[in-house]
Design a protein around this motif. Structure first.
Motif, PDB file in Angstrom:
ATOM      1  N   SER A 311       0.835  -1.210   0.000  1.00 19.82           N
ATOM      2  CA  SER A 311       0.000   0.000   0.000  1.00 19.82           C
ATOM      3  C   SER A 311       0.862   1.249   0.000  1.00 19.82           C
ATOM      4  O   SER A 311       0.565   2.228  -0.707  1.00 19.82           O
ATOM      5  N   HIS A 314       2.434   1.487  -3.640  1.00 19.95           N
ATOM      6  CA  HIS A 314       1.619   1.554  -4.854  1.00 19.95           C
ATOM      7  C   HIS A 314       0.311   2.340  -4.714  1.00 19.95           C
ATOM      8  O   HIS A 314      -0.271   2.713  -5.740  1.00 19.95           O
ATOM      9  N   ALA A 315      -0.160   2.550  -3.490  1.00 19.95           N
ATOM     10  CA  ALA A 315      -1.490   3.153  -3.354  1.00 19.95           C
ATOM     11  C   ALA A 315      -1.473   4.657  -3.532  1.00 19.95           C
ATOM     12  O   ALA A 315      -2.532   5.264  -3.714  1.00 19.95           O
ATOM     13  N   ALA A 319      -3.244   7.874   0.064  1.00 21.70           N
ATOM     14  CA  ALA A 319      -4.043   6.680   0.331  1.00 21.70           C
ATOM     15  C   ALA A 319      -4.178   6.445   1.828  1.00 21.70           C
ATOM     16  O   ALA A 319      -3.342   6.855   2.638  1.00 21.70           O
ATOM     17  N   ASP A 338      -6.890  -0.904   1.575  1.00 23.72           N
ATOM     18  CA  ASP A 338      -6.553   0.494   1.289  1.00 23.72           C
ATOM     19  C   ASP A 338      -7.540   1.020   0.261  1.00 23.72           C
ATOM     20  O   ASP A 338      -8.215   0.253  -0.429  1.00 23.72           O
ATOM     21  N   GLY A 340      -6.673   3.402  -2.154  1.00 21.15           N
ATOM     22  CA  GLY A 340      -5.986   3.555  -3.429  1.00 21.15           C
ATOM     23  C   GLY A 340      -6.400   4.757  -4.230  1.00 21.15           C
ATOM     24  O   GLY A 340      -6.365   4.731  -5.462  1.00 21.15           O
ATOM     25  N   ARG A 341      -6.787   5.863  -3.563  1.00 21.06           N
ATOM     26  CA  ARG A 341      -7.224   7.039  -4.300  1.00 21.06           C
ATOM     27  C   ARG A 341      -6.136   8.117  -4.378  1.00 21.06           C
ATOM     28  O   ARG A 341      -6.443   9.266  -4.597  1.00 21.06           O
ATOM     29  N   THR A 351      -4.970   1.381  -7.303  1.00 25.02           N
ATOM     30  CA  THR A 351      -4.345   1.283  -5.995  1.00 25.02           C
ATOM     31  C   THR A 351      -3.105   0.459  -6.007  1.00 25.02           C
ATOM     32  O   THR A 351      -2.047   0.895  -5.595  1.00 25.02           O
ATOM     33  N   GLY A 352      -3.280  -0.754  -6.440  1.00 23.65           N
ATOM     34  CA  GLY A 352      -2.202  -1.709  -6.266  1.00 23.65           C
ATOM     35  C   GLY A 352      -1.062  -1.524  -7.213  1.00 23.65           C
ATOM     36  O   GLY A 352      -0.021  -2.105  -7.004  1.00 23.65           O
ATOM     37  N   ASP A 356       0.139  -5.557  -6.832  1.00 23.54           N
ATOM     38  CA  ASP A 356      -1.166  -5.944  -6.335  1.00 23.54           C
ATOM     39  C   ASP A 356      -2.133  -6.188  -7.475  1.00 23.54           C
ATOM     40  O   ASP A 356      -3.042  -7.010  -7.366  1.00 23.54           O
ATOM     41  N   GLY A 392      -9.842   0.342  -4.387  1.00 24.46           N
ATOM     42  CA  GLY A 392      -8.721  -0.003  -3.523  1.00 24.46           C
ATOM     43  C   GLY A 392      -8.380  -1.486  -3.616  1.00 24.46           C
ATOM     44  O   GLY A 392      -8.775  -2.187  -4.570  1.00 24.46           O
TER      45      GLY A 392
END
Length: 404
Positions: A311, A314-315, A319, A338, A340-341, A351-352, A356, A392
């Motif tokens: 997270s 990559h998020a 996030a 998460d 992921g925004r 997100t990932g 992910d 997310g």
């Protein structure tokens, strides 16, 4: 110091012709003495009898190579002596030796044939010599022959039993070596997973902190100094954990020098660490914490560590992440989510990022995700890795606690 008798036995075992030749010479001498001690009838031919007796007895030097053919020939030689008007008794020491040899070195069927053949030739000689009704002679010969046959069979069975024990010992040693190799491979895999989790987590946090320090170095020296201090502390923690993992490979390390592995109790500190690295993380612990098996305890911690690290990487910088640990009856549930925004502009699918996103399709190829799957599967757990319906990403695992 080696035992001289043991050395002699080993030397003779490697050269079987030497003791067999000695036995042939002794048997020949005994047969000649018996031949000379038995009075010969008038008209009997002593010369051919001596030659035949000596030849048959000296052939015992080859008794281990062809015992059954030699037994056939020697028994027929006894019948031939009877036809010459001589007693076949001088050849019976050689016959007894061959009966024993066939029983000790050949199968049951062949040894029984050899025993029957010796009796057939003995009674044939007695019939030719006119002593067929002399049971005072036949009974000792029969008892001695059967006794030597039984002794030979016992030696063969014991030899087969010892060979089976040696074969079992070899198979056991092979299985033990195979188990050792498997244990070593499993241990190397475990250490590789541990090292990956530690290195990936701490290096990711250090990278984020270094990036933040670089951005604020000119405008906020105090913030940059705090980020560098966090990097220093994270590096020390990583070194301590790697030293603890690799320490099991050292044979000179005492147990007191090895710190315990992290577990569920250290998850709050892990979440605080991720907050300091810039990830807005929250933790909920539900249920009454109880004693957990060490393996599941460590697996749950590593799962949260890997998920939060992904997270963080990559998020995106904005996030948020949620960690939920539920202590339920008969199982431990761990969930990391998460939104992921961050830089994804409000789409949870971003997100990932790479790692992910691959896991969402069920084909997680990253070493961290593979390690998570292996850890959960090792303890019979259920794992779900994929996107959240509202955007997310989530990692959801359940560990059974049937042994607790």
């Amino acid at each position: 110091m080696r035992n001289p008798s043991g050395v002699l036995r080993a030397w003779l075992h490697d050269r079987p012709l030497v003791p067999d030749a000695a036995l042939a010479v002794v048997t020949t001498a005994l047969a000649v003495l018996l031949l000379r001690s038995v009075p010969s009838p008038e008209g009997a031919q002593d010369g051919p009898a001596v030659v035949l007796t000596v030849a048959c007895c000296l052939s015992l030097a080859l008794r281990r190579r062809a015992p059954f053919p030699l037994l056939l020939v020697v028994c027929l030689a006894g019948v031939a002596l009877a036809t010459l008007g001589l007693d076949g008794l001088p050849l019976w020491p050689a016959v007894l030796v061959l009966v024993y040899t066939v029983a000790a070195h050949r199968g049951l069927a062949l040894s029984l044939c050899g025993l029957a053949w010796s009796f057939v030739c003995h009674f044939a000689s007695a019939a030719v010599g006119g002593t067929l009704g002399d049971w005072g002679l036949h009974l000792p010969v029969t008892v001695l022959t059967v006794t030597l046959w039984i002794t030979g069979r016992s030696v063969r069975l014991r030899r087969a039993y010892l060979e089976e024990l040696r074969e079992r010992a070899r198979r056991t040693e092979w299985a033990r070596e195979a188990d050792t190799r498997a244990a070593r491979a499993e241990e190397r895999s475990r250490i590789a997973r541990e090292l990956h989790d530690v290195v990936a987590h701490h290096v990711s946090v250090m990278t984020v902190q270094a990036s933040a320090a670089r951005r604020v170095l000119a405008t906020n020296p105090e913030g940059a100094r705090e980020a560098l201090s966090a990097i220093e502390e994270m590096g020390r923690t990583a070194m301590a954990e790697m030293r603890n993992i690799v320490g099991v490979l050292r044979t000179d390390t005492s147990p007191a020098e090895r710190n315990p592995q992290p577990g569920v109790a250290e998850i709050p500190a892990l979440v605080d660490q991720m907050r300091e690295a810039g990830l807005r993380a929250q933790l909920w612990v539900e249920g009454v914490p109880g004693a957990l098996p060490p393996g599941i305890d460590l697996a749950a911690y590593r799962l949260v560590q890997e998920a939060l690290t992904n997270s963080l990487r990559h998020a995106g910088p904005l996030a948020r992440a949620w960690v939920t640990v539920r202590h339920e009856h008969g199982q431990l549930a761990v969930q990391v989510e998460d939104d992921g925004r961050g830089t994804g502009g409000g789409t949870g699918g971003g997100t990932g990022g790479g790692t992910d996103g691959e896991a969402a399709a069920g084909e997680g190829s990253g070493h961290g995700l593979v390690g998570i799957r292996e850890r959960v599967a090792l303890y019979g757990g259920v794992l779900r890795i994929g996107p959240r319906p509202e955007g997310g990403f989530e990692v959801n695992a359940r560990f059974p606690l049937k042994d607790v």
